[in-house]
Scaffold this active site. Structure first.
Site, mmCIF file in Angstrom:
data_model
loop_
_atom_site.group_PDB
_atom_site.id
_atom_site.type_symbol
_atom_site.label_atom_id
_atom_site.label_comp_id
_atom_site.label_asym_id
_atom_site.label_seq_id
_atom_site.Cartn_x
_atom_site.Cartn_y
_atom_site.Cartn_z
ATOM 1 C CG ASP A 166 14.288 -21.399 13.121
ATOM 2 O OD1 ASP A 166 15.252 -21.921 12.546
ATOM 3 O OD2 ASP A 166 13.213 -21.996 13.359
ATOM 4 C CG ASN A 198 8.273 -27.630 4.094
ATOM 5 O OD1 ASN A 198 7.598 -27.006 3.285
ATOM 6 N ND2 ASN A 198 9.571 -27.437 4.229
ATOM 7 C CG HIS A 214 8.645 -29.768 -0.036
ATOM 8 N ND1 HIS A 214 9.472 -29.495 1.032
ATOM 9 C CD2 HIS A 214 8.519 -31.123 -0.071
ATOM 10 C CE1 HIS A 214 9.847 -30.623 1.613
ATOM 11 N NE2 HIS A 214 9.275 -31.628 0.966
ATOM 12 C CD GLU A 256 13.620 -24.063 9.380
ATOM 13 O OE1 GLU A 256 13.532 -24.795 10.380
ATOM 14 O OE2 GLU A 256 14.072 -24.446 8.285
ATOM 15 C CG ASP A 275 9.576 -23.436 -1.951
ATOM 16 O OD1 ASP A 275 10.321 -23.719 -0.982
ATOM 17 O OD2 ASP A 275 9.651 -24.010 -3.056
#
Length: 249
Positions: free
Chosen positions: A102, A110, A115, A145, A119
């Site tokens: 994680d 973010n 965003h 994630e 990504d």
């Protein structure tokens, strides 16, 4: 025989084979070698067989795209959860380490970088996991994630060593952002929980154990790997395992 028709050359070879078949069939029906009378049949067969080859090539490309979408996460390219569940090693005599990974503080990342950068970070993270695992290991994105690695033929202790190595590799490989308020290298870290897939256990049960270890790794400072320990990992896990929700911390 299963013939893959992928390129323009494959289509031409397919059309040529069909035309050759028409010529041979015409010769056999006439009982003589190829005669000029076969020319009309060839003129009809050539464009039809070429068009058929193009349609077959398009159908095969579409089928491959559907299979890719079914078995792989569209953003990161690693396996999907469904593909992972279908590929769980069935040899219960061999140990299988389960590593839940994680990204630390991903929600903050973010919010700070956007965003699109998030990504990019996910693709970067997935590439590091896949690039630093064996070909026999299975890397999948569970959601958000969170990612999981199945390592067949690996003890839990060896899985922990692999998780420490992955944590170090991620720490040493920042993601490079070229747009947004911040550009250049941005560091990432990740936390890892390690468990094992025991005989008779389901994948979800092993993910629950790995999730408890991951929860402890988050709670003791992040950027580290923890081994599942039933005496320590007593915190309740999230509903339906780590595959359904994510830490976002």
């Amino acid at each position: 025989m299963h013939w893959q028709i992928e390129t323009a050359g494959d289509v031409r070879r397919f059309a040529a084979l069909i035309c050759l078949g028409v010529l041979v069939a015409d010769a056999l029906l006439r009982g003589v070698a190829l005669l000029p009378g076969a020319l009309p049949a060839l003129m009809i067969a050539a464009p039809l067989s070429y068009a058929m080859g193009q349609r077959l090539a398009a159908s095969q490309r579409h089928a491959r795209a559907l299979e890719e979408a079914l078995h792989h996460d569209p953003l990161t390219g690693v396996r999907s959860r469904a593909s992972l569940c279908a590929s769980v090693p069935g040899d219960s005599a061999r140990p299988c380490a389960v590593i839940l990974a994680d990204i630390d503080h991903f929600k903050v990342f973010n919010d700070r970088h956007g965003h699109a950068a998030g990504d990019l970070a996910l693709r970067h993270f997935a590439g590091l996991l896949r690039g630093n695992c064996r070909n026999s290991d299975l890397v999948a994105r569970l959601g958000g994630e969170e990612f999981v690695i199945l390592m067949p033929g690996t003890t839990m202790a060896d899985g922990l060593r692999a998780a420490h190595r992955l944590a170090r590799r991620i720490r040493q490989a920042p993601v490079f952002l070229d747009t947004g308020p911040v550009t250049g290298p941005v560091p990432l870290t990740a936390s890892f929980g390690v468990a094992t897939l025991l005989p008779g256990d389901t994948l979800d049960a092993s993910l629950q154990s790995a999730d408890r270890a991951l929860y402890r790794a988050k709670g003791t400072g992040r950027d580290r790997a923890c081994l599942h320990d039933p005496t320590l990992d007593t915190a309740p896990t999230r509903p339906q395992s780590a595959a359904q929700t994510h830490h976002s911390t």
